[in-house]
Motif scaffolding. Structure first.
Motif, PDB file in Angstrom:
ATOM      1  N   SER A 186       0.865  -1.241   0.092  1.00 44.73           N
ATOM      2  CA  SER A 186      -0.010  -0.024   0.055  1.00 44.73           C
ATOM      3  C   SER A 186       0.981   1.175   0.109  1.00 44.73           C
ATOM      4  N   ALA A 187       2.149   1.259   0.749  1.00 42.48           N
ATOM      5  CA  ALA A 187       2.974   2.248   0.552  1.00 42.48           C
ATOM      6  C   ALA A 187       3.533   2.467  -0.695  1.00 42.48           C
ATOM      7  N   PHE A 188       3.659   1.325  -1.631  1.00 46.42           N
ATOM      8  CA  PHE A 188       4.224   1.671  -2.959  1.00 46.42           C
ATOM      9  C   PHE A 188       3.071   2.145  -4.010  1.00 46.42           C
ATOM     10  N   ILE A 189       1.879   1.641  -3.595  1.00 45.32           N
ATOM     11  CA  ILE A 189       0.755   2.192  -4.420  1.00 45.32           C
ATOM     12  C   ILE A 189       0.244   3.520  -4.202  1.00 45.32           C
ATOM     13  N   THR A 228       2.840   5.985  -5.271  1.00 45.98           N
ATOM     14  CA  THR A 228       2.991   6.213  -6.897  1.00 45.98           C
ATOM     15  C   THR A 228       2.000   7.006  -7.144  1.00 45.98           C
ATOM     16  N   LEU A 229       0.629   6.959  -6.686  1.00 48.68           N
ATOM     17  CA  LEU A 229      -0.811   7.513  -7.212  1.00 48.68           C
ATOM     18  C   LEU A 229      -0.459   8.895  -6.617  1.00 48.68           C
ATOM     19  N   ILE A 230       0.076   9.367  -5.573  1.00 45.21           N
ATOM     20  CA  ILE A 230       0.190  10.741  -5.271  1.00 45.21           C
ATOM     21  C   ILE A 230       1.276  11.382  -6.149  1.00 45.21           C
ATOM     22  N   ALA A 231       2.127  10.702  -6.333  1.00 46.75           N
ATOM     23  CA  ALA A 231       3.402  11.240  -7.190  1.00 46.75           C
ATOM     24  C   ALA A 231       2.612  11.609  -8.724  1.00 46.75           C
ATOM     25  N   GLU A 232       1.828  10.749  -9.103  1.00 48.96           N
ATOM     26  CA  GLU A 232       1.304  10.924 -10.441  1.00 48.96           C
ATOM     27  C   GLU A 232       0.257  12.161 -10.467  1.00 48.96           C
ATOM     28  N   LEU A 237       6.877   6.083 -10.324  1.00 44.56           N
ATOM     29  CA  LEU A 237       7.223   4.591  -9.732  1.00 44.56           C
ATOM     30  C   LEU A 237       8.675   4.829  -9.063  1.00 44.56           C
ATOM     31  N   THR A 238       9.369   5.842  -9.241  1.00 47.59           N
ATOM     32  CA  THR A 238      10.566   5.910  -8.454  1.00 47.59           C
ATOM     33  C   THR A 238      10.005   6.352  -7.069  1.00 47.59           C
ATOM     34  N   PHE A 239       9.281   7.343  -7.008  1.00 48.71           N
ATOM     35  CA  PHE A 239       8.748   7.546  -5.614  1.00 48.71           C
ATOM     36  C   PHE A 239       7.967   6.668  -4.888  1.00 48.71           C
ATOM     37  N   GLY A 240       7.402   5.649  -5.601  1.00 48.54           N
ATOM     38  CA  GLY A 240       6.623   4.355  -5.083  1.00 48.54           C
ATOM     39  C   GLY A 240       7.776   3.492  -4.681  1.00 48.54           C
TER      40      GLY A 240
END
Length: 50
Positions: free
Chosen positions: A10-13, A16-20, A31-34
C-alpha cells in the motif's frame, strides 16, 4: 505476515498515485517515488518485528 505485506504494497501504490496526481513528469518518475516509499515501509516493517 499478511499485514506487513499489505503495509509495504500500500505504501508503494499510494506513493506512486500521489506522485502521479501531483504532476510527475512521467510514470517512471512516479514509480521512483513509489520505490522509495516501498523501501521505507520495508525498513519500518523489519525494524518493528520482534
Amino acid at each position: 505476515m499478511k499485514r506487513d505485506l499489505a503495509v509495504i504494497l500500500s505504501a508503494f501504490i499510494l506513493a506512486t498515485l500521489i506522485a502521479e496526481i501531483a504532476g510527475a513528469t512521467n510514470f517512471g518518475t512516479a514509480l521512483t517515488f513509489g520505490q522509495m516509499a516501498f523501501a521505507g515501509a520495508l525498513v519500518f516493517v523489519l525494524v518493528r518485528r520482534p
